[in-house]
Design a protein around this motif. Structure first.
Motif, PDB file in Angstrom:
ATOM      1  N   LYS A  15       0.551  -0.748  -0.337  1.00 19.65           N
ATOM      2  CA  LYS A  15       0.022  -0.238   0.083  1.00 19.65           C
ATOM      3  C   LYS A  15       0.834   1.170  -0.084  1.00 19.65           C
ATOM      4  O   LYS A  15       1.491   1.288   0.824  1.00 19.65           O
ATOM      5  N   GLY A  17      -1.266   4.169  -0.607  1.00 23.50           N
ATOM      6  CA  GLY A  17      -2.098   5.141  -0.438  1.00 23.50           C
ATOM      7  C   GLY A  17      -3.477   4.531  -0.799  1.00 23.50           C
ATOM      8  O   GLY A  17      -3.676   3.409  -0.609  1.00 23.50           O
ATOM      9  N   GLY A  18      -4.406   5.513  -0.908  1.00 24.04           N
ATOM     10  CA  GLY A  18      -5.618   4.762  -1.402  1.00 24.04           C
ATOM     11  C   GLY A  18      -5.857   4.113  -2.211  1.00 24.04           C
ATOM     12  O   GLY A  18      -6.777   2.739  -1.503  1.00 24.04           O
ATOM     13  N   TRP A 254     -10.046  -0.976   8.721  1.00 19.54           N
ATOM     14  CA  TRP A 254     -10.052   0.331   9.386  1.00 19.54           C
ATOM     15  C   TRP A 254     -11.550   0.100  11.151  1.00 19.54           C
ATOM     16  O   TRP A 254     -12.564   0.310  10.753  1.00 19.54           O
ATOM     17  N   THR A 305      -0.421  11.325   5.469  1.00 21.76           N
ATOM     18  CA  THR A 305      -0.268  12.280   3.616  1.00 21.76           C
ATOM     19  C   THR A 305       0.343  11.703   3.168  1.00 21.76           C
ATOM     20  O   THR A 305       1.668  11.660   3.781  1.00 21.76           O
ATOM     21  N   ARG A 306       0.114  11.571   1.665  1.00 19.96           N
ATOM     22  CA  ARG A 306       1.176  11.867   1.142  1.00 19.96           C
ATOM     23  C   ARG A 306       1.962  13.421   1.089  1.00 19.96           C
ATOM     24  O   ARG A 306       1.023  14.350   1.001  1.00 19.96           O
ATOM     25  N   GLN A 310      -0.357  18.190  -4.373  1.00 18.06           N
ATOM     26  CA  GLN A 310      -1.263  17.578  -4.165  1.00 18.06           C
ATOM     27  C   GLN A 310      -2.556  17.679  -3.190  1.00 18.06           C
ATOM     28  O   GLN A 310      -2.724  18.749  -2.933  1.00 18.06           O
ATOM     29  N   LEU A 333       2.047  13.141   9.838  1.00 14.76           N
ATOM     30  CA  LEU A 333       3.100  11.992   8.898  1.00 14.76           C
ATOM     31  C   LEU A 333       2.311  11.743   8.322  1.00 14.76           C
ATOM     32  O   LEU A 333       0.966  11.870   7.582  1.00 14.76           O
ATOM     33  N   ASP A 363       7.389   8.825   7.329  1.00 18.69           N
ATOM     34  CA  ASP A 363       8.282   8.150   7.119  1.00 18.69           C
ATOM     35  C   ASP A 363       6.448   7.153   6.469  1.00 18.69           C
ATOM     36  O   ASP A 363       5.540   7.877   6.483  1.00 18.69           O
ATOM     37  N   GLY A 389      -9.941  11.100  -1.786  1.00 19.79           N
ATOM     38  CA  GLY A 389      -9.663  10.701  -0.093  1.00 19.79           C
ATOM     39  C   GLY A 389     -10.764  10.141   0.879  1.00 19.79           C
ATOM     40  O   GLY A 389     -11.421   9.455   0.673  1.00 19.79           O
ATOM     41  N   LEU A 390      -9.107   9.401   1.604  1.00 20.20           N
ATOM     42  CA  LEU A 390      -9.790   8.191   2.149  1.00 20.20           C
ATOM     43  C   LEU A 390      -9.840   9.036   3.909  1.00 20.20           C
ATOM     44  O   LEU A 390     -10.448   8.170   4.513  1.00 20.20           O
TER      45      LEU A 390
HETATM   46  P1  ADP Z   1      -3.975   9.260  -1.633  1.00 18.79           P
HETATM   47  O1  ADP Z   1      -4.849   7.417  -2.387  1.00 18.79           O
HETATM   48  O2  ADP Z   1      -4.178  10.283  -2.616  1.00 18.79           O
HETATM   49  O3  ADP Z   1      -2.533   9.422  -1.312  1.00 18.79           O
HETATM   50  P2  ADP Z   1      -6.074   9.183   0.271  1.00 18.79           P
HETATM   51  O4  ADP Z   1      -6.551   9.820   1.486  1.00 18.79           O
HETATM   52  O5  ADP Z   1      -6.655   7.918  -0.573  1.00 18.79           O
HETATM   53  O6  ADP Z   1      -4.841   9.576  -0.769  1.00 18.79           O
HETATM   54  O7  ADP Z   1      -5.797   7.604   0.572  1.00 18.79           O
HETATM   55  C1  ADP Z   1      -4.371   7.519   1.617  1.00 18.79           C
HETATM   56  C2  ADP Z   1      -3.902   6.598   2.202  1.00 18.79           C
HETATM   57  O8  ADP Z   1      -2.999   6.221   2.823  1.00 18.79           O
HETATM   58  C3  ADP Z   1      -4.781   6.479   3.496  1.00 18.79           C
HETATM   59  O9  ADP Z   1      -5.209   5.405   4.531  1.00 18.79           O
HETATM   60  C4  ADP Z   1      -3.582   7.261   4.604  1.00 18.79           C
HETATM   61  O10 ADP Z   1      -3.875   6.882   6.028  1.00 18.79           O
HETATM   62  C5  ADP Z   1      -2.650   6.738   4.561  1.00 18.79           C
HETATM   63  N1  ADP Z   1      -1.347   6.871   4.787  1.00 18.79           N
HETATM   64  C6  ADP Z   1      -0.779   7.896   4.136  1.00 18.79           C
HETATM   65  N2  ADP Z   1       0.365   8.212   4.360  1.00 18.79           N
HETATM   66  C7  ADP Z   1       1.104   7.468   5.277  1.00 18.79           C
HETATM   67  C8  ADP Z   1       2.026   7.022   5.874  1.00 18.79           C
HETATM   68  N3  ADP Z   1       3.029   8.214   6.089  1.00 18.79           N
HETATM   69  N4  ADP Z   1       1.858   6.570   6.530  1.00 18.79           N
HETATM   70  C9  ADP Z   1       1.010   5.792   6.761  1.00 18.79           C
HETATM   71  N5  ADP Z   1      -0.138   5.766   6.260  1.00 18.79           N
HETATM   72  C10 ADP Z   1      -0.377   6.907   5.150  1.00 18.79           C
END
Ligand code: ADP
Length: 479
Positions: A15, A17-18, A254, A305-306, A310, A333, A363, A389-390
């Protein structure tokens, strides 16, 4: 119905991201309602195979051509909980999928084009009746062309999780996996900057039978130059194939009542008193763990977030001081694929090194993500654009009230002063005003804040409804 999902990610094993969560959540729900689902992802070297059962070689060896070389592959099958998973191990001389992470390499395009080609060859070898092939983003978009000579022509659904990433490439990359000259035209990116560029996502958009942007608002936005990332005119021509479907969250991954990462548990249906008590315990746990010192009643504010343009990183940075002024704790984070961005935030971390109300953690950390969702009072998504967005949905499920820019899926799920806070203009001023409004309300009118939080907890963002929409779409395609 037999549905094959093919993607670069599958949460929690792989994983970024979303996308990975969507593949898991949708596949789990489709399986639960009796559909036959197979999920295919690369067998990355970092997969924690202990999470799987019945792992076995399905096809020990089959070879696939890339340019002039024949490459050997092994297909593995396994179960992740009740989901049928297939892991494609590619014995590629460049170790395409043995590099410790999913994306971020100069050769990402040939890596995923090769994966697309090898999956297609595997499906042809198996030659079973398939109704729907569901592909996700540019990484697997080329399958829509490669699979066309499959004996019983399955219908192709392409979900668009983020139009910004398109798999731009040269003709040679596509020729290497056998995309023919006549099909190549569909991939022609006509990029105004890179004039001879080809585009894996564009090829998928033109070839797929249905295109699914991951929210209704994003489905409209991408038809405009502002949000279309250069593909708006291509999408406009394919408008009849576009069906927006909002993502859900996987309520097994979740679940705050069983979440193994949490100190204190609660059900979203518990009394608000109980939920707030658990939230406090989860905050205290993090406070001790990271040697923070929160003033009494401090609101916990932050993001998971990443860190890319964006997501509005400049807004996240600007939120630190107002949070501190309001006596709050700020936690971020994040991880960034862009070295300059990562360096910038590392500097910020140094700046706040001695501030015990600020936690900046750079991280990818699944455990901390779960703990923060459970600790946050407010979760920030000041995105410039957001397909679905999740984080706001998970936040609400864990009692963290979202503060979001009203765009894409955020607009479809967060409603001002009802289950969260929204702002329109992408300006720091509009964002900070909204953040201050939220923190002030919590302090001055806690019962109103509680109501907003409780509306978020009650919102239904599970996969049941979106799965029905996907099923209807699949059925319509097969009719
Ligand atoms: P995107 O898919 O554009 O990155 P979303 O909000 O759809 O954004 O999904 C992001 C997912 O990735 C969520 O479950 C979020 O908790 C997780 N996530 C993003 N950054 C991190 C991080 N640094 N560490 C752990 N989980 C992360």
């Amino acid at each position: 119905m037999h549905i094959v999902q093919i993607a670069a990610e599958f949460a929690p094993l792989a994983k970024a991201g979303g996308l990975g969560e969507v593949v898991t959540g949708l596949s789990r729900q489709l399986t639960q309602i009796g559909q036959k689902v197979d999920v295919i992802i690369p067998k990355y070297d970092f997969l924690e195979l202990g999470q799987l059962t019945q792992l076995a070689q399905e096809i020990p060896h089959f070879s696939v051509r890339e340019g002039s070389q024949e490459i050997s592959n092994t297909m593995w099958s396994a179960h992740y909980e009740q989901i049928n998973l297939h892991l494609l191990e590619m014995h590629h001389p460049l170790n395409y999928f043995k590099r410790g992470k999913i994306y971020g390499f100069n050769d990402d395009v040939p890596r995923f084009l090769y994966f697309s080609k090898a999956v297609t060859e595997y499906l042809k070898i198996k030659n079973r009746p398939i109704d729907i092939i569901h592909i996700h983003d540019w990484h697997t978009a080329a399958i829509s062309s490669l699979i066309r000579d499959y004996p019983k022509a399955p219908k192709i659904v392409l979900s668009l999780h983020n139009l910004e990433y398109q798999g731009k490439c040269g003709a040679r990359d596509l020729e290497a996996i056998g995309i023919t000259n006549e099909t190549l035209e569909k991939y022609d990116g006509k990029d105004p900057i890179y004039r001879d560029s080809y585009n894996a996502l564009k090829g998928g958009i033109e070839e797929a039978d249905a295109i699914v942007p991951v929210s209704l608002t994003y489905a409209k936005e991408i038809l405009t130059p502002q949000y279309g990332c250069g593909l708006d005119s291509v999408l406009l021509k394919q408008k009849a194939k576009i069906v927006g479907i909002l993502n859900g969250i996987d309520e097994t991954l979740w679940d705050p009542s069983t979440d193994p990462h949490l100190k204190a548990h609660f059900k979203p249906t518990d009394s608000l008193e109980k939920i707030k008590f658990a939230k406090k315990e989860n905050q205290t746990f993090l406070e001790k763990h990271f040697a923070l010192k929160a003033p009494k009643g401090a609101p916990w504010v932050g993001a998971i977030t990443r860190i890319v343009a964006q997501k509005g990183p400049e807004f996240l940075e600007a939120a630190i001081e107002p949070t501190l002024k309001n006596g709050g704790v700020f936690a971020l984070l994040g991880s960034s694929p862009i070295p300059e961005m990562q360096q910038h935030f590392e500097k910020l971390k140094k700046h706040y090194k001695n501030n015990r109300q600020v936690l900046l953690h750079f991280d990818f950390d699944e455990t901390l993500a779960h703990q923060l969702y459970a600790a946050f009072d407010f979760i920030l998504l000041p995105s410039h654009f957001e397909p679905c967005g999740l984080a706001q949905l998970i936040g609400m499920h864990y009692g963290a009230t979202p503060i979001v820019r009203s765009t894409g899926g955020l607009k479809d799920t967060v409603f001002d002063a009802q289950n969260g806070y929204t702002f329109e203009e992408p300006t720091i001023q509009a964002f900070i005003q909204t953040l201050n409004r939220a923190m002030e309300l919590k302090k001055k009118d806690p019962s109103k804040h509680d109501l907003i939080m409780s509306n978020g907890l009650k919102s239904d963002f599970g996969w049941q409804k979106p799965t029905q929409h996907y099923l209807t779409l699949y059925q319509n395609l097969l009719r």
